[in-house]
Scaffold this motif. Sequence first.
Motif, PDB file in Angstrom:
ATOM      1  N   TYR A  73      35.967  35.884  40.575  1.00 21.43           N
ATOM      2  CA  TYR A  73      35.902  36.014  42.274  1.00 21.43           C
ATOM      3  C   TYR A  73      37.687  34.918  41.905  1.00 21.43           C
ATOM      4  CZ  TYR A  73      32.086  38.081  43.758  1.00 21.43           C
ATOM      5  OH  TYR A  73      30.372  39.303  43.741  1.00 21.43           O
ATOM      6  N   PRO A  74      38.549  35.172  41.145  1.00 24.57           N
ATOM      7  CA  PRO A  74      39.478  34.268  41.494  1.00 24.57           C
ATOM      8  C   PRO A  74      40.608  34.360  42.252  1.00 24.57           C
ATOM      9  CG  PRO A  74      39.579  36.505  39.836  1.00 24.57           C
ATOM     10  CD  PRO A  74      38.910  36.236  40.184  1.00 24.57           C
ATOM     11  N   ASN A  75      41.335  32.995  42.337  1.00 21.24           N
ATOM     12  CA  ASN A  75      42.605  33.166  43.764  1.00 21.24           C
ATOM     13  C   ASN A  75      42.077  33.883  44.355  1.00 21.24           C
ATOM     14  OD1 ASN A  75      43.791  31.582  41.872  1.00 21.24           O
ATOM     15  ND2 ASN A  75      44.284  33.721  40.634  1.00 21.24           N
ATOM     16  N   ARG A  80      44.097  28.904  47.948  1.00 21.97           N
ATOM     17  CA  ARG A  80      44.835  30.056  47.101  1.00 21.97           C
ATOM     18  C   ARG A  80      46.472  30.654  48.093  1.00 21.97           C
ATOM     19  NH1 ARG A  80      48.104  32.061  42.939  1.00 21.97           N
ATOM     20  NH2 ARG A  80      47.497  34.452  42.774  1.00 21.97           N
ATOM     21  N   LEU A  81      45.010  31.521  49.156  1.00 19.18           N
ATOM     22  CA  LEU A  81      45.686  31.714  50.596  1.00 19.18           C
ATOM     23  C   LEU A  81      47.195  31.028  50.789  1.00 19.18           C
ATOM     24  CD1 LEU A  81      45.602  34.325  53.105  1.00 19.18           C
ATOM     25  CD2 LEU A  81      44.862  32.709  54.060  1.00 19.18           C
ATOM     26  N   GLN A  82      47.133  29.794  51.319  1.00 18.15           N
ATOM     27  CA  GLN A  82      48.192  29.611  51.739  1.00 18.15           C
ATOM     28  C   GLN A  82      49.672  28.788  50.190  1.00 18.15           C
ATOM     29  OE1 GLN A  82      46.418  25.755  53.068  1.00 18.15           O
ATOM     30  NE2 GLN A  82      45.891  26.308  54.145  1.00 18.15           N
ATOM     31  N   GLU A  83      48.645  29.462  49.436  1.00 21.73           N
ATOM     32  CA  GLU A  83      49.964  29.068  47.761  1.00 21.73           C
ATOM     33  C   GLU A  83      50.876  30.420  47.706  1.00 21.73           C
ATOM     34  OE1 GLU A  83      49.544  29.312  43.217  1.00 21.73           O
ATOM     35  OE2 GLU A  83      48.005  27.873  44.198  1.00 21.73           O
ATOM     36  N   VAL A  84      49.647  31.681  47.906  1.00 21.55           N
ATOM     37  CA  VAL A  84      51.146  32.665  48.170  1.00 21.55           C
ATOM     38  C   VAL A  84      51.581  32.677  49.156  1.00 21.55           C
ATOM     39  CG1 VAL A  84      49.185  33.185  46.304  1.00 21.55           C
ATOM     40  CG2 VAL A  84      48.639  33.883  48.330  1.00 21.55           C
ATOM     41  N   ALA A  85      51.534  31.973  50.148  1.00 23.71           N
ATOM     42  CA  ALA A  85      52.051  33.066  51.399  1.00 23.71           C
ATOM     43  C   ALA A  85      53.990  32.193  51.327  1.00 23.71           C
ATOM     44  CB  ALA A  85      51.895  31.785  52.774  1.00 23.71           C
ATOM     45  N   GLN A 110      40.577  40.028  40.658  1.00 19.67           N
ATOM     46  CA  GLN A 110      41.795  40.062  40.785  1.00 19.67           C
ATOM     47  C   GLN A 110      41.953  39.169  42.382  1.00 19.67           C
ATOM     48  OE1 GLN A 110      42.822  38.512  38.298  1.00 19.67           O
ATOM     49  NE2 GLN A 110      41.872  39.416  36.666  1.00 19.67           N
ATOM     50  N   GLY A 111      42.747  37.964  42.249  1.00 21.63           N
ATOM     51  CA  GLY A 111      42.746  37.465  43.377  1.00 21.63           C
ATOM     52  C   GLY A 111      43.993  37.341  44.320  1.00 21.63           C
ATOM     53  N   LEU A 112      43.855  36.949  45.658  1.00 22.27           N
ATOM     54  CA  LEU A 112      45.225  37.046  46.054  1.00 22.27           C
ATOM     55  C   LEU A 112      47.089  36.872  45.413  1.00 22.27           C
ATOM     56  CD1 LEU A 112      43.918  34.761  49.352  1.00 22.27           C
ATOM     57  CD2 LEU A 112      44.727  37.393  49.667  1.00 22.27           C
ATOM     58  N   GLY A 113      47.172  37.761  45.460  1.00 22.48           N
ATOM     59  CA  GLY A 113      48.498  37.018  44.166  1.00 22.48           C
ATOM     60  C   GLY A 113      49.355  37.931  43.587  1.00 22.48           C
ATOM     61  N   ASP A 114      47.714  37.962  42.646  1.00 21.96           N
ATOM     62  CA  ASP A 114      47.530  38.752  40.680  1.00 21.96           C
ATOM     63  C   ASP A 114      48.569  39.440  41.343  1.00 21.96           C
ATOM     64  OD1 ASP A 114      46.780  35.825  40.130  1.00 21.96           O
ATOM     65  OD2 ASP A 114      44.529  36.584  41.187  1.00 21.96           O
ATOM     66  N   LEU A 115      47.378  40.876  41.840  1.00 19.64           N
ATOM     67  CA  LEU A 115      48.569  42.232  41.798  1.00 19.64           C
ATOM     68  C   LEU A 115      49.453  42.624  42.433  1.00 19.64           C
ATOM     69  CD1 LEU A 115      44.829  43.522  40.598  1.00 19.64           C
ATOM     70  CD2 LEU A 115      47.170  42.802  38.887  1.00 19.64           C
ATOM     71  N   PHE A 116      50.945  43.681  41.842  1.00 18.16           N
ATOM     72  CA  PHE A 116      51.413  44.453  42.992  1.00 18.16           C
ATOM     73  C   PHE A 116      50.836  45.933  42.425  1.00 18.16           C
ATOM     74  CE2 PHE A 116      55.091  46.047  44.053  1.00 18.16           C
ATOM     75  CZ  PHE A 116      56.295  45.554  44.280  1.00 18.16           C
ATOM     76  N   VAL A 117      50.498  46.100  43.768  1.00 15.24           N
ATOM     77  CA  VAL A 117      49.631  47.231  43.888  1.00 15.24           C
ATOM     78  C   VAL A 117      50.823  48.580  44.591  1.00 15.24           C
ATOM     79  CG1 VAL A 117      47.384  48.730  44.383  1.00 15.24           C
ATOM     80  CG2 VAL A 117      47.334  46.381  43.596  1.00 15.24           C
ATOM     81  N   CYS A 118      50.401  49.628  43.851  1.00 16.05           N
ATOM     82  CA  CYS A 118      51.313  50.874  44.963  1.00 16.05           C
ATOM     83  C   CYS A 118      50.031  51.791  44.441  1.00 16.05           C
ATOM     84  CB  CYS A 118      52.300  51.649  44.111  1.00 16.05           C
ATOM     85  SG  CYS A 118      53.602  50.217  44.146  1.00 16.05           S
ATOM     86  N   ARG A 119      49.565  52.229  45.772  1.00 17.21           N
ATOM     87  CA  ARG A 119      49.099  53.684  45.946  1.00 17.21           C
ATOM     88  C   ARG A 119      49.203  55.025  46.364  1.00 17.21           C
ATOM     89  NH1 ARG A 119      43.127  50.853  46.849  1.00 17.21           N
ATOM     90  NH2 ARG A 119      41.918  52.777  46.405  1.00 17.21           N
ATOM     91  N   VAL A 120      48.513  55.882  45.655  1.00 15.50           N
ATOM     92  CA  VAL A 120      48.683  57.417  46.660  1.00 15.50           C
ATOM     93  C   VAL A 120      48.186  58.318  45.798  1.00 15.50           C
ATOM     94  CG1 VAL A 120      50.567  57.175  44.325  1.00 15.50           C
ATOM     95  CG2 VAL A 120      50.803  58.578  46.791  1.00 15.50           C
ATOM     96  N   ALA A 121      47.727  59.772  46.275  1.00 12.13           N
ATOM     97  CA  ALA A 121      47.092  60.091  45.707  1.00 12.13           C
ATOM     98  C   ALA A 121      47.301  60.581  45.032  1.00 12.13           C
ATOM     99  CB  ALA A 121      46.363  61.084  46.851  1.00 12.13           C
ATOM    100  N   GLY A 122      46.543  61.207  43.767  1.00 11.20           N
ATOM    101  CA  GLY A 122      46.622  61.333  42.486  1.00 11.20           C
ATOM    102  C   GLY A 122      47.686  60.215  41.421  1.00 11.20           C
TER     103      GLY A 122
END
Length: 239
Positions: A73-75, A80-85, A110-122
């Motif tokens: 459960y990192p970051n 961490r919330l305040q850091e990546v704000a 992973q945690g806050l600020g670690d991943l840049f996520v784009c999600r779309v069906a398929g």
Amino acid sequence: MNKQYRQTNVSRRNLLKLGAGAVGAGLVTAGLGANLAAPEKASAVDKKDITPDAALKELLDGNERFVKAKKRYPNQSIKRLQEVAKGQKPFASILGCADSRVPSEIVFDQGLGDLFVCRVAGNIAPPEEIGSLEFGSLVLGAKVIMVLGHERCGAVDATIKGASVPGQIGSLLEAIKPGVERAKGQPGDPLENACKANILVQVEKLQSSPVLAELIKEGKLKIVGGYYDLDTGKVSLVS
């Protein structure tokens, strides 16, 4: 005398039960304490100047922790919330399916600020998704992009079956068709083959982006395909 003896025995039994309960409660409390403390732990990897290969390893290591129920459960702390704000610098980007069973931060631990996520069906790569991922790598500095497809994808299955769909759903199926066509005639399960072929088609679309291609050429980015097993939680690379 007998009555007194029986009462003594009963009291001892109750005492033993009470003691066992206390020990059990202690163990439960200790376990909860460990879980509550876990989010404060930082990742073992310094992601500031991470290489593309190291970024990919961090993703796969996190998934292994998830599969083995050894998540860190990192970051995920308030700190961490305040850091990546103040700003974000994700080490990896995920182009994933919108399927609710495949949440990237959870399955890669992973945690806050670690991943840049784009999600779309398929897990398709239309211009908007490509633009987002170009931004994630060029501007934010993500070192790896994983196109994350999954087992028994409903969008891929609908494409194989030639389903008649309303609204804009058809645009999703059109984008998946090249992968379905590529998988035809392959040995094995048709749906699994099509899901994996679709992943590779989307990887190729991203690699054809001039922005991303230049970053790859400079050794600053890697683009890979991943296949998520719904039954085990395991992510395996697709090539």
